[in-house]
Design an enzyme around this catalytic site. Structure first.
Site: not given
Ligand code: FCB
Length: 452
Positions: A166, A354
């Protein structure tokens, strides 16, 4: 067979990050990271929470990996703490720090779990922040150096690698909004940081290829799908800019070798100091990668406005009924749209690295956590993922965020994203209902229409 059946070779797993779970912040020769510094400064993190102990995964990794195995996790994403390996960012390897990751990875492999290693999930050595952090071009070279040493040490055991996680959150939350480490608030600095993060990424990929590594390497991005709040032309344009800042600014350089022209001009007109681009930078950034990591949580509904400078946009109230504990709108369609858009605009294989939600979890009198809201969140998102794959998105795997509750950055321990509950007082682990549900998804290779 489930109604929404995924291919047999589809990868199922979970994610976590070093700083959010490990603890042992100054043990065995680890150096200070910018997140240690940020947490130790009163007022930065909710409730004064710190990452000093977190889930104590540093000492309990065997127990945690046993739990992963029990749940059927096939791929587990971990990140490496740069200052655990190089306490000052450069120089001699801290052998004890490296041994920790060797042990974790060996333990995963012994338990039949594929490790997926992220080289940078936000915990820069503080020593490097002291010389300008990612705003300093040199940091990108040092990152590539660190990456090379990690490839050398762990490369034969790891198949999946990601360079930077990110970059938009690192650049913007850390250096524009200042609500994450290192807590700087300057948009021009954030853009310089973005450029060096992308350079660091490209240099690490180059090193990976030069070293003849056999695994696969990519970058992980954050995808808040942007929709215009109304049909008004000015809202549509503000949405294009919002998307330009959050998404195209980070994907176009990697896949097209240039920054989006409209955003470059827009920022210039607003008086932003644009990043210094040296000869060769864009070639380095646009090294071919093997996959793109997709992190999806929610979507943004955008209108023209003055709340966000220099984008000249505001966020509108999302047209949804459900919000997570973070206040994020639950919008599974945005997940589908993000995947289809990446396929259409960038044509790259994807891994969902994620996806998940924070909800108010409680341990009931039976000692169980019935997190139905999370089960429903995951269920609805997996159905959208399935639909995107049917419609042509090349997605090879899905990793839930997160394997366990953890230190949620500036929100501390209050926000729980895990499929395993952590009782921070006793460090007891309790598999939540969502953990059992997800385990069944993995076992059956798909999702049913009904929740159970
Ligand atoms: C993302 C992050 C992760 C966590 C989630 C909720 O942006 O990569 O570490 O904090 O959000």
């Amino acid at each position: 067979m489930s109604q929404y059946q995924f291919k047999e070779d589809f990868l199922w797993g979970a994610s976590a990050a070093a700083f959010q779970i490990e603890g042992a912040w100054d043990e065995d020769g680890k150096g200070e990271s910018i997140w240690d510094r940020y947490c130790h400064h009163p007022g930065n993190v909710a409730n004064g929470d710190k990452g000093d102990v977190a889930c104590d995964h540093y000492h309990r990794y065997r127990e945690d990996i046993a739990l992963m195995k029990e749940l059927g996790i096939q791929v587990q994403r971990l990140s490496i703490s740069w200052p655990r390996i190089f306490p000052r960012g450069v120089g001699e390897i801290n052998q004890k720090g490296l041994a920790f990751y060797q042990n974790v990875i060996d333990c995963m492999l012994e338990n039949g779990i594929q490790p997926f290693v992220v080289l940078y999930h936000w915990d820069l050595p503080q020593k490097l922040q002291d010389t300008g952090g990612w705003a300093n071009r040199e940091t990108a070279s040092l990152f590539a150096e660190y990456a090379g040493r990690v490839f050398e040490a762990l490369g034969n055991r790891v198949r999946y690698w990601a360079t930077i996680l990110e970059p938009q959150v690192i650049a913007y939350n850390g250096n524009w909004m200042g609500n994450m480490a290192p807590g700087i608030r300057d948009f021009s600095t954030a853009l310089q940081v973005s450029h060096n993060l992308l350079r660091g990424h490209g240099m690490a990929v180059k090193r990976f290829r030069e070293m003849g590594m056999t695994g696969e390497i990519g970058i992980i991005n954050y995808f808040p799908t942007a929709y215009p709040a109304t049909e008004a032309e000015e809202d549509r344009r503000a949405t294009v800019r919002h998307d330009g800042v959050w998404t195209r600014w980070f994907l176009d350089p990697v896949f097209k070798g240039c920054y989006p022209e409209d955003m470059w001009q827009w920022h210039k007109e607003k008086g932003v100091v644009l990043p210094e681009i040296c000869p060769g930078d864009m070639e380095v950034i646009s090294q071919k990668i093997d996959f793109l990591g997709i992190n999806y949580y929610y979507s943004d509904f955008v209108k023209a406005g003055t709340d966000i400078w220099p984008t000249m946009a505001s966020l509108a109230k999302p047209p949804v009924e459900q919000f997570t504990q973070m206040g994020w709108p639950v919008y599974p369609n945005g997940f589908y749209d993000a995947l289809m858009r990446v396929q259409r605009d960038y044509g790259i294989k994807m891994i969902v690295t994620e996806n998940g939600g924070a909800f108010h979890d409680v341990v009931n009198w039976k000692g169980e956590v019935d997190d139905d809201a999370r089960v429903s969140y995951l269920h609805d998102h997996l159905i959208q993922l399935h639909r995107a794959i049917q419609d042509g998105a090349e997605v090879r795997g899905y990793l839930v965020w997160s394997i366990m509750d953890n230190f949620e950055w500036a929100f501390g321990y209050e926000k729980r994203f895990g499929i395993v509950y952590i009782d921070y007082l006793t460090q007891k682990r309790i598999v939540k209902k969502s953990g059992r549900w997800y385990s069944e998804v993995i076992r059956s290779g798909g999702v049913k229409e009904e929740l159970w």
